[in-house]
Design an enzyme around this catalytic site. Sequence first.
Site, PDB file in Angstrom:
ATOM      1  N   HIS A  17       0.831  -0.944   0.006  1.00  0.00           N
ATOM      2  CA  HIS A  17       0.106  -0.104  -0.085  1.00  0.00           C
ATOM      3  C   HIS A  17       0.874   1.175  -0.019  1.00  0.00           C
ATOM      4  CE1 HIS A  17       1.053   0.478   4.072  1.00  0.00           C
ATOM      5  NE2 HIS A  17       0.432  -0.625   4.640  1.00  0.00           N
ATOM      6  N   HIS A  20       4.157   1.465   2.163  1.00  0.00           N
ATOM      7  CA  HIS A  20       5.542   0.685   1.664  1.00  0.00           C
ATOM      8  C   HIS A  20       5.950   1.741   0.588  1.00  0.00           C
ATOM      9  CE1 HIS A  20       2.759  -2.769   2.891  1.00  0.00           C
ATOM     10  NE2 HIS A  20       3.585  -2.845   3.584  1.00  0.00           N
ATOM     11  N   CYS A 125       0.458 -11.175  20.705  1.00  0.00           N
ATOM     12  CA  CYS A 125      -0.259 -11.018  19.688  1.00  0.00           C
ATOM     13  C   CYS A 125       0.201 -11.944  18.691  1.00  0.00           C
ATOM     14  CB  CYS A 125      -0.306  -9.559  19.349  1.00  0.00           C
ATOM     15  SG  CYS A 125      -1.428  -9.383  17.842  1.00  0.00           S
ATOM     16  N   CYS A 128       1.148  -9.344  15.527  1.00  0.00           N
ATOM     17  CA  CYS A 128       2.241  -8.485  15.699  1.00  0.00           C
ATOM     18  C   CYS A 128       3.506  -9.382  15.715  1.00  0.00           C
ATOM     19  CB  CYS A 128       2.080  -7.744  17.041  1.00  0.00           C
ATOM     20  SG  CYS A 128       0.919  -6.546  17.151  1.00  0.00           S
ATOM     21  N   CYS A 143      -4.844  -6.866  21.756  1.00  0.00           N
ATOM     22  CA  CYS A 143      -3.953  -5.988  21.153  1.00  0.00           C
ATOM     23  C   CYS A 143      -4.261  -4.604  20.675  1.00  0.00           C
ATOM     24  CB  CYS A 143      -3.299  -6.715  19.869  1.00  0.00           C
ATOM     25  SG  CYS A 143      -2.075  -5.738  18.879  1.00  0.00           S
ATOM     26  N   HIS A 146      -4.315  -4.361  16.565  1.00  0.00           N
ATOM     27  CA  HIS A 146      -5.049  -5.258  15.924  1.00  0.00           C
ATOM     28  C   HIS A 146      -6.437  -5.562  16.533  1.00  0.00           C
ATOM     29  CE1 HIS A 146      -0.829  -6.499  14.545  1.00  0.00           C
ATOM     30  NE2 HIS A 146      -1.609  -6.459  13.249  1.00  0.00           N
ATOM     31  N   LYS A 300      -5.500   6.812   9.611  1.00  0.00           N
ATOM     32  CA  LYS A 300      -4.346   6.166   9.144  1.00  0.00           C
ATOM     33  C   LYS A 300      -4.847   5.178   8.042  1.00  0.00           C
ATOM     34  CE  LYS A 300      -0.574   3.010   9.946  1.00  0.00           C
ATOM     35  NZ  LYS A 300      -0.482   1.879  10.775  1.00  0.00           N
ATOM     36  N   LYS A 303      -9.800   3.145   4.388  1.00  0.00           N
ATOM     37  CA  LYS A 303     -10.520   3.360   3.283  1.00  0.00           C
ATOM     38  C   LYS A 303     -11.862   3.938   3.426  1.00  0.00           C
ATOM     39  CE  LYS A 303      -8.556   1.188  -0.263  1.00  0.00           C
ATOM     40  NZ  LYS A 303      -8.326   1.793  -1.697  1.00  0.00           N
TER      41      LYS A 303
HETATM   42 ZN   LIG Z   1      -1.178  -7.149  17.177  1.00  0.00          ZN
END
Ligand SMILES: [Zn+2]
Length: 505
Positions: A17, A20, A125, A128, A143, A146, A300, A303
């Site tokens: 995305h 990157h 997690c 992670c 987490c 997440h 962040k 969409k």
């Molecule tokens: Zn996580």
Amino acid sequence: MAFYVTTPIYYVNAAPHLGHAYTTIGADILARHHRQRGEEVFFLTGTDEHGEPVAKVAEAEGVSPKELADRNAQRFLDLLPRINVSNDFFIRTSDPRHKQRVQEVMQRVHDNGHTYKGIYEGWYCPKCADFKTEGEIAEGNTCPIHRIPLDREHEENWFFRLSTFEQPLKELYAQRPDFVAPKTRYNEALAFINGGLQDVSLSRAKITWGVEVPWDPAHVFYVWFDALLNYYTALSFARDGEDLTDTFWPASYHILGKDILKFHAVFWPAMLLAAGIPLPERELIHGYLLMRDASGEETKMSKSLGNVLDPFEVMDTFGTDALRYYCFREVSFGNDGGVSTTTFGERYEFELANEYGNLASRTLAMIGRYRGGTVPDVDVDAALRPDFERLADEVAELLDHAEITQALDRIWQRVRRLNRYVEERAPWQLAKDDGKADELDVTLRSLAEGIRTVTVLLHPYVPETAAKLLAALGQEDLALETAAFGARPGGGAVTQVPPLFPKPQ
Ligand SMILES: [Zn+2]
């Protein structure tokens, strides 16, 4: 002089995305600039392929982790030509040569007495691939990143004596205030160290998709240790039959996002100290490109409806250079900042198409029309000299500190100066008066030189456009030393260019 720049290796399960692309283009700008300085440059990127998440997805799909990694790594390989980056190598951590080198380095850490076997119990997690400390656990043992329940893990692990390195890391941060930039991230990493370092789990026993611990093959290394070492291992096999380690290590710059600060700014130097390997020179932590949604709220990479900037759509419609330019112009590298289709459209039209593209094509057209396509062989305008003096040095000094946005701004100030110069001199008026032929000569030569100078400096940001424009101006050389106003003699032929930043169809 050798210059070695890295991106983080990207987790192979993710879909490429804007984030990157952003990091990779940032590293590419530095790599291209240092090549212009005549330095020997090595630019590394790649994929991080081990760990539980890859193994789990592969199992669910009924394929081997290696097959999954092969398929997903390809998406990151495909991204590189699309964003026009000039990396020298792409490392994949499933490469047996990487694994072997990881084992060699970690064996040294073990032999140096920095590991021990213990029982680990904690909240983990799986996404992670990280055990969470007390402060990192959200409500209901979830987490915070997440928002999934953490697993209570209890297993016999090898540990890395991170606590041993608390004092050496404090000394490192005291001695090298530029080890981590910007300062806010330096302070954040130092605060983490000052908060007291606990030993960390170095291996996992339940997983097989990873690099085997050489002194205890029932374990594989915790994925972060294997991943961080890519920066070092790649140099030993990136070029066939050659070991580049002595040439390029220590790395000049690791570029990374703030979400992986702790691993790079704390674990990584400690590991290298434990193995007796010199530390990288600097780490540059960049912020996030935040998408503004329709209500103007910044989120962040989400969409949300409306104003979301899709990098692939931008590149398809406006070209790769437009994306490269916009990301580093709009948001100061190192900080968080908002991006949107609105501000993209404004910068594309006002800055790239008008201030730069039009300036260049009008100048080339006037040299064609008034002087038969030959740059007049006269001196450049003395009035413009002070504006361009030391420009290349200024840009180089800023890029020495990875001030990518500030360097671009300095260049753009000169693009704007040239636009004012055109208005001041009004060459189309001078052309009507034969008595002003000398003035017209000076004006056209100065514009050609000004455009050539800024274009050499803009090459790292907009390489495709710079190549087209320099070719039209009769210059092939990209060397930084050619970015001196008046350095190229007059009398050369120019050719016309089609609109460099056309209105999209
Ligand atoms: Zn996580």
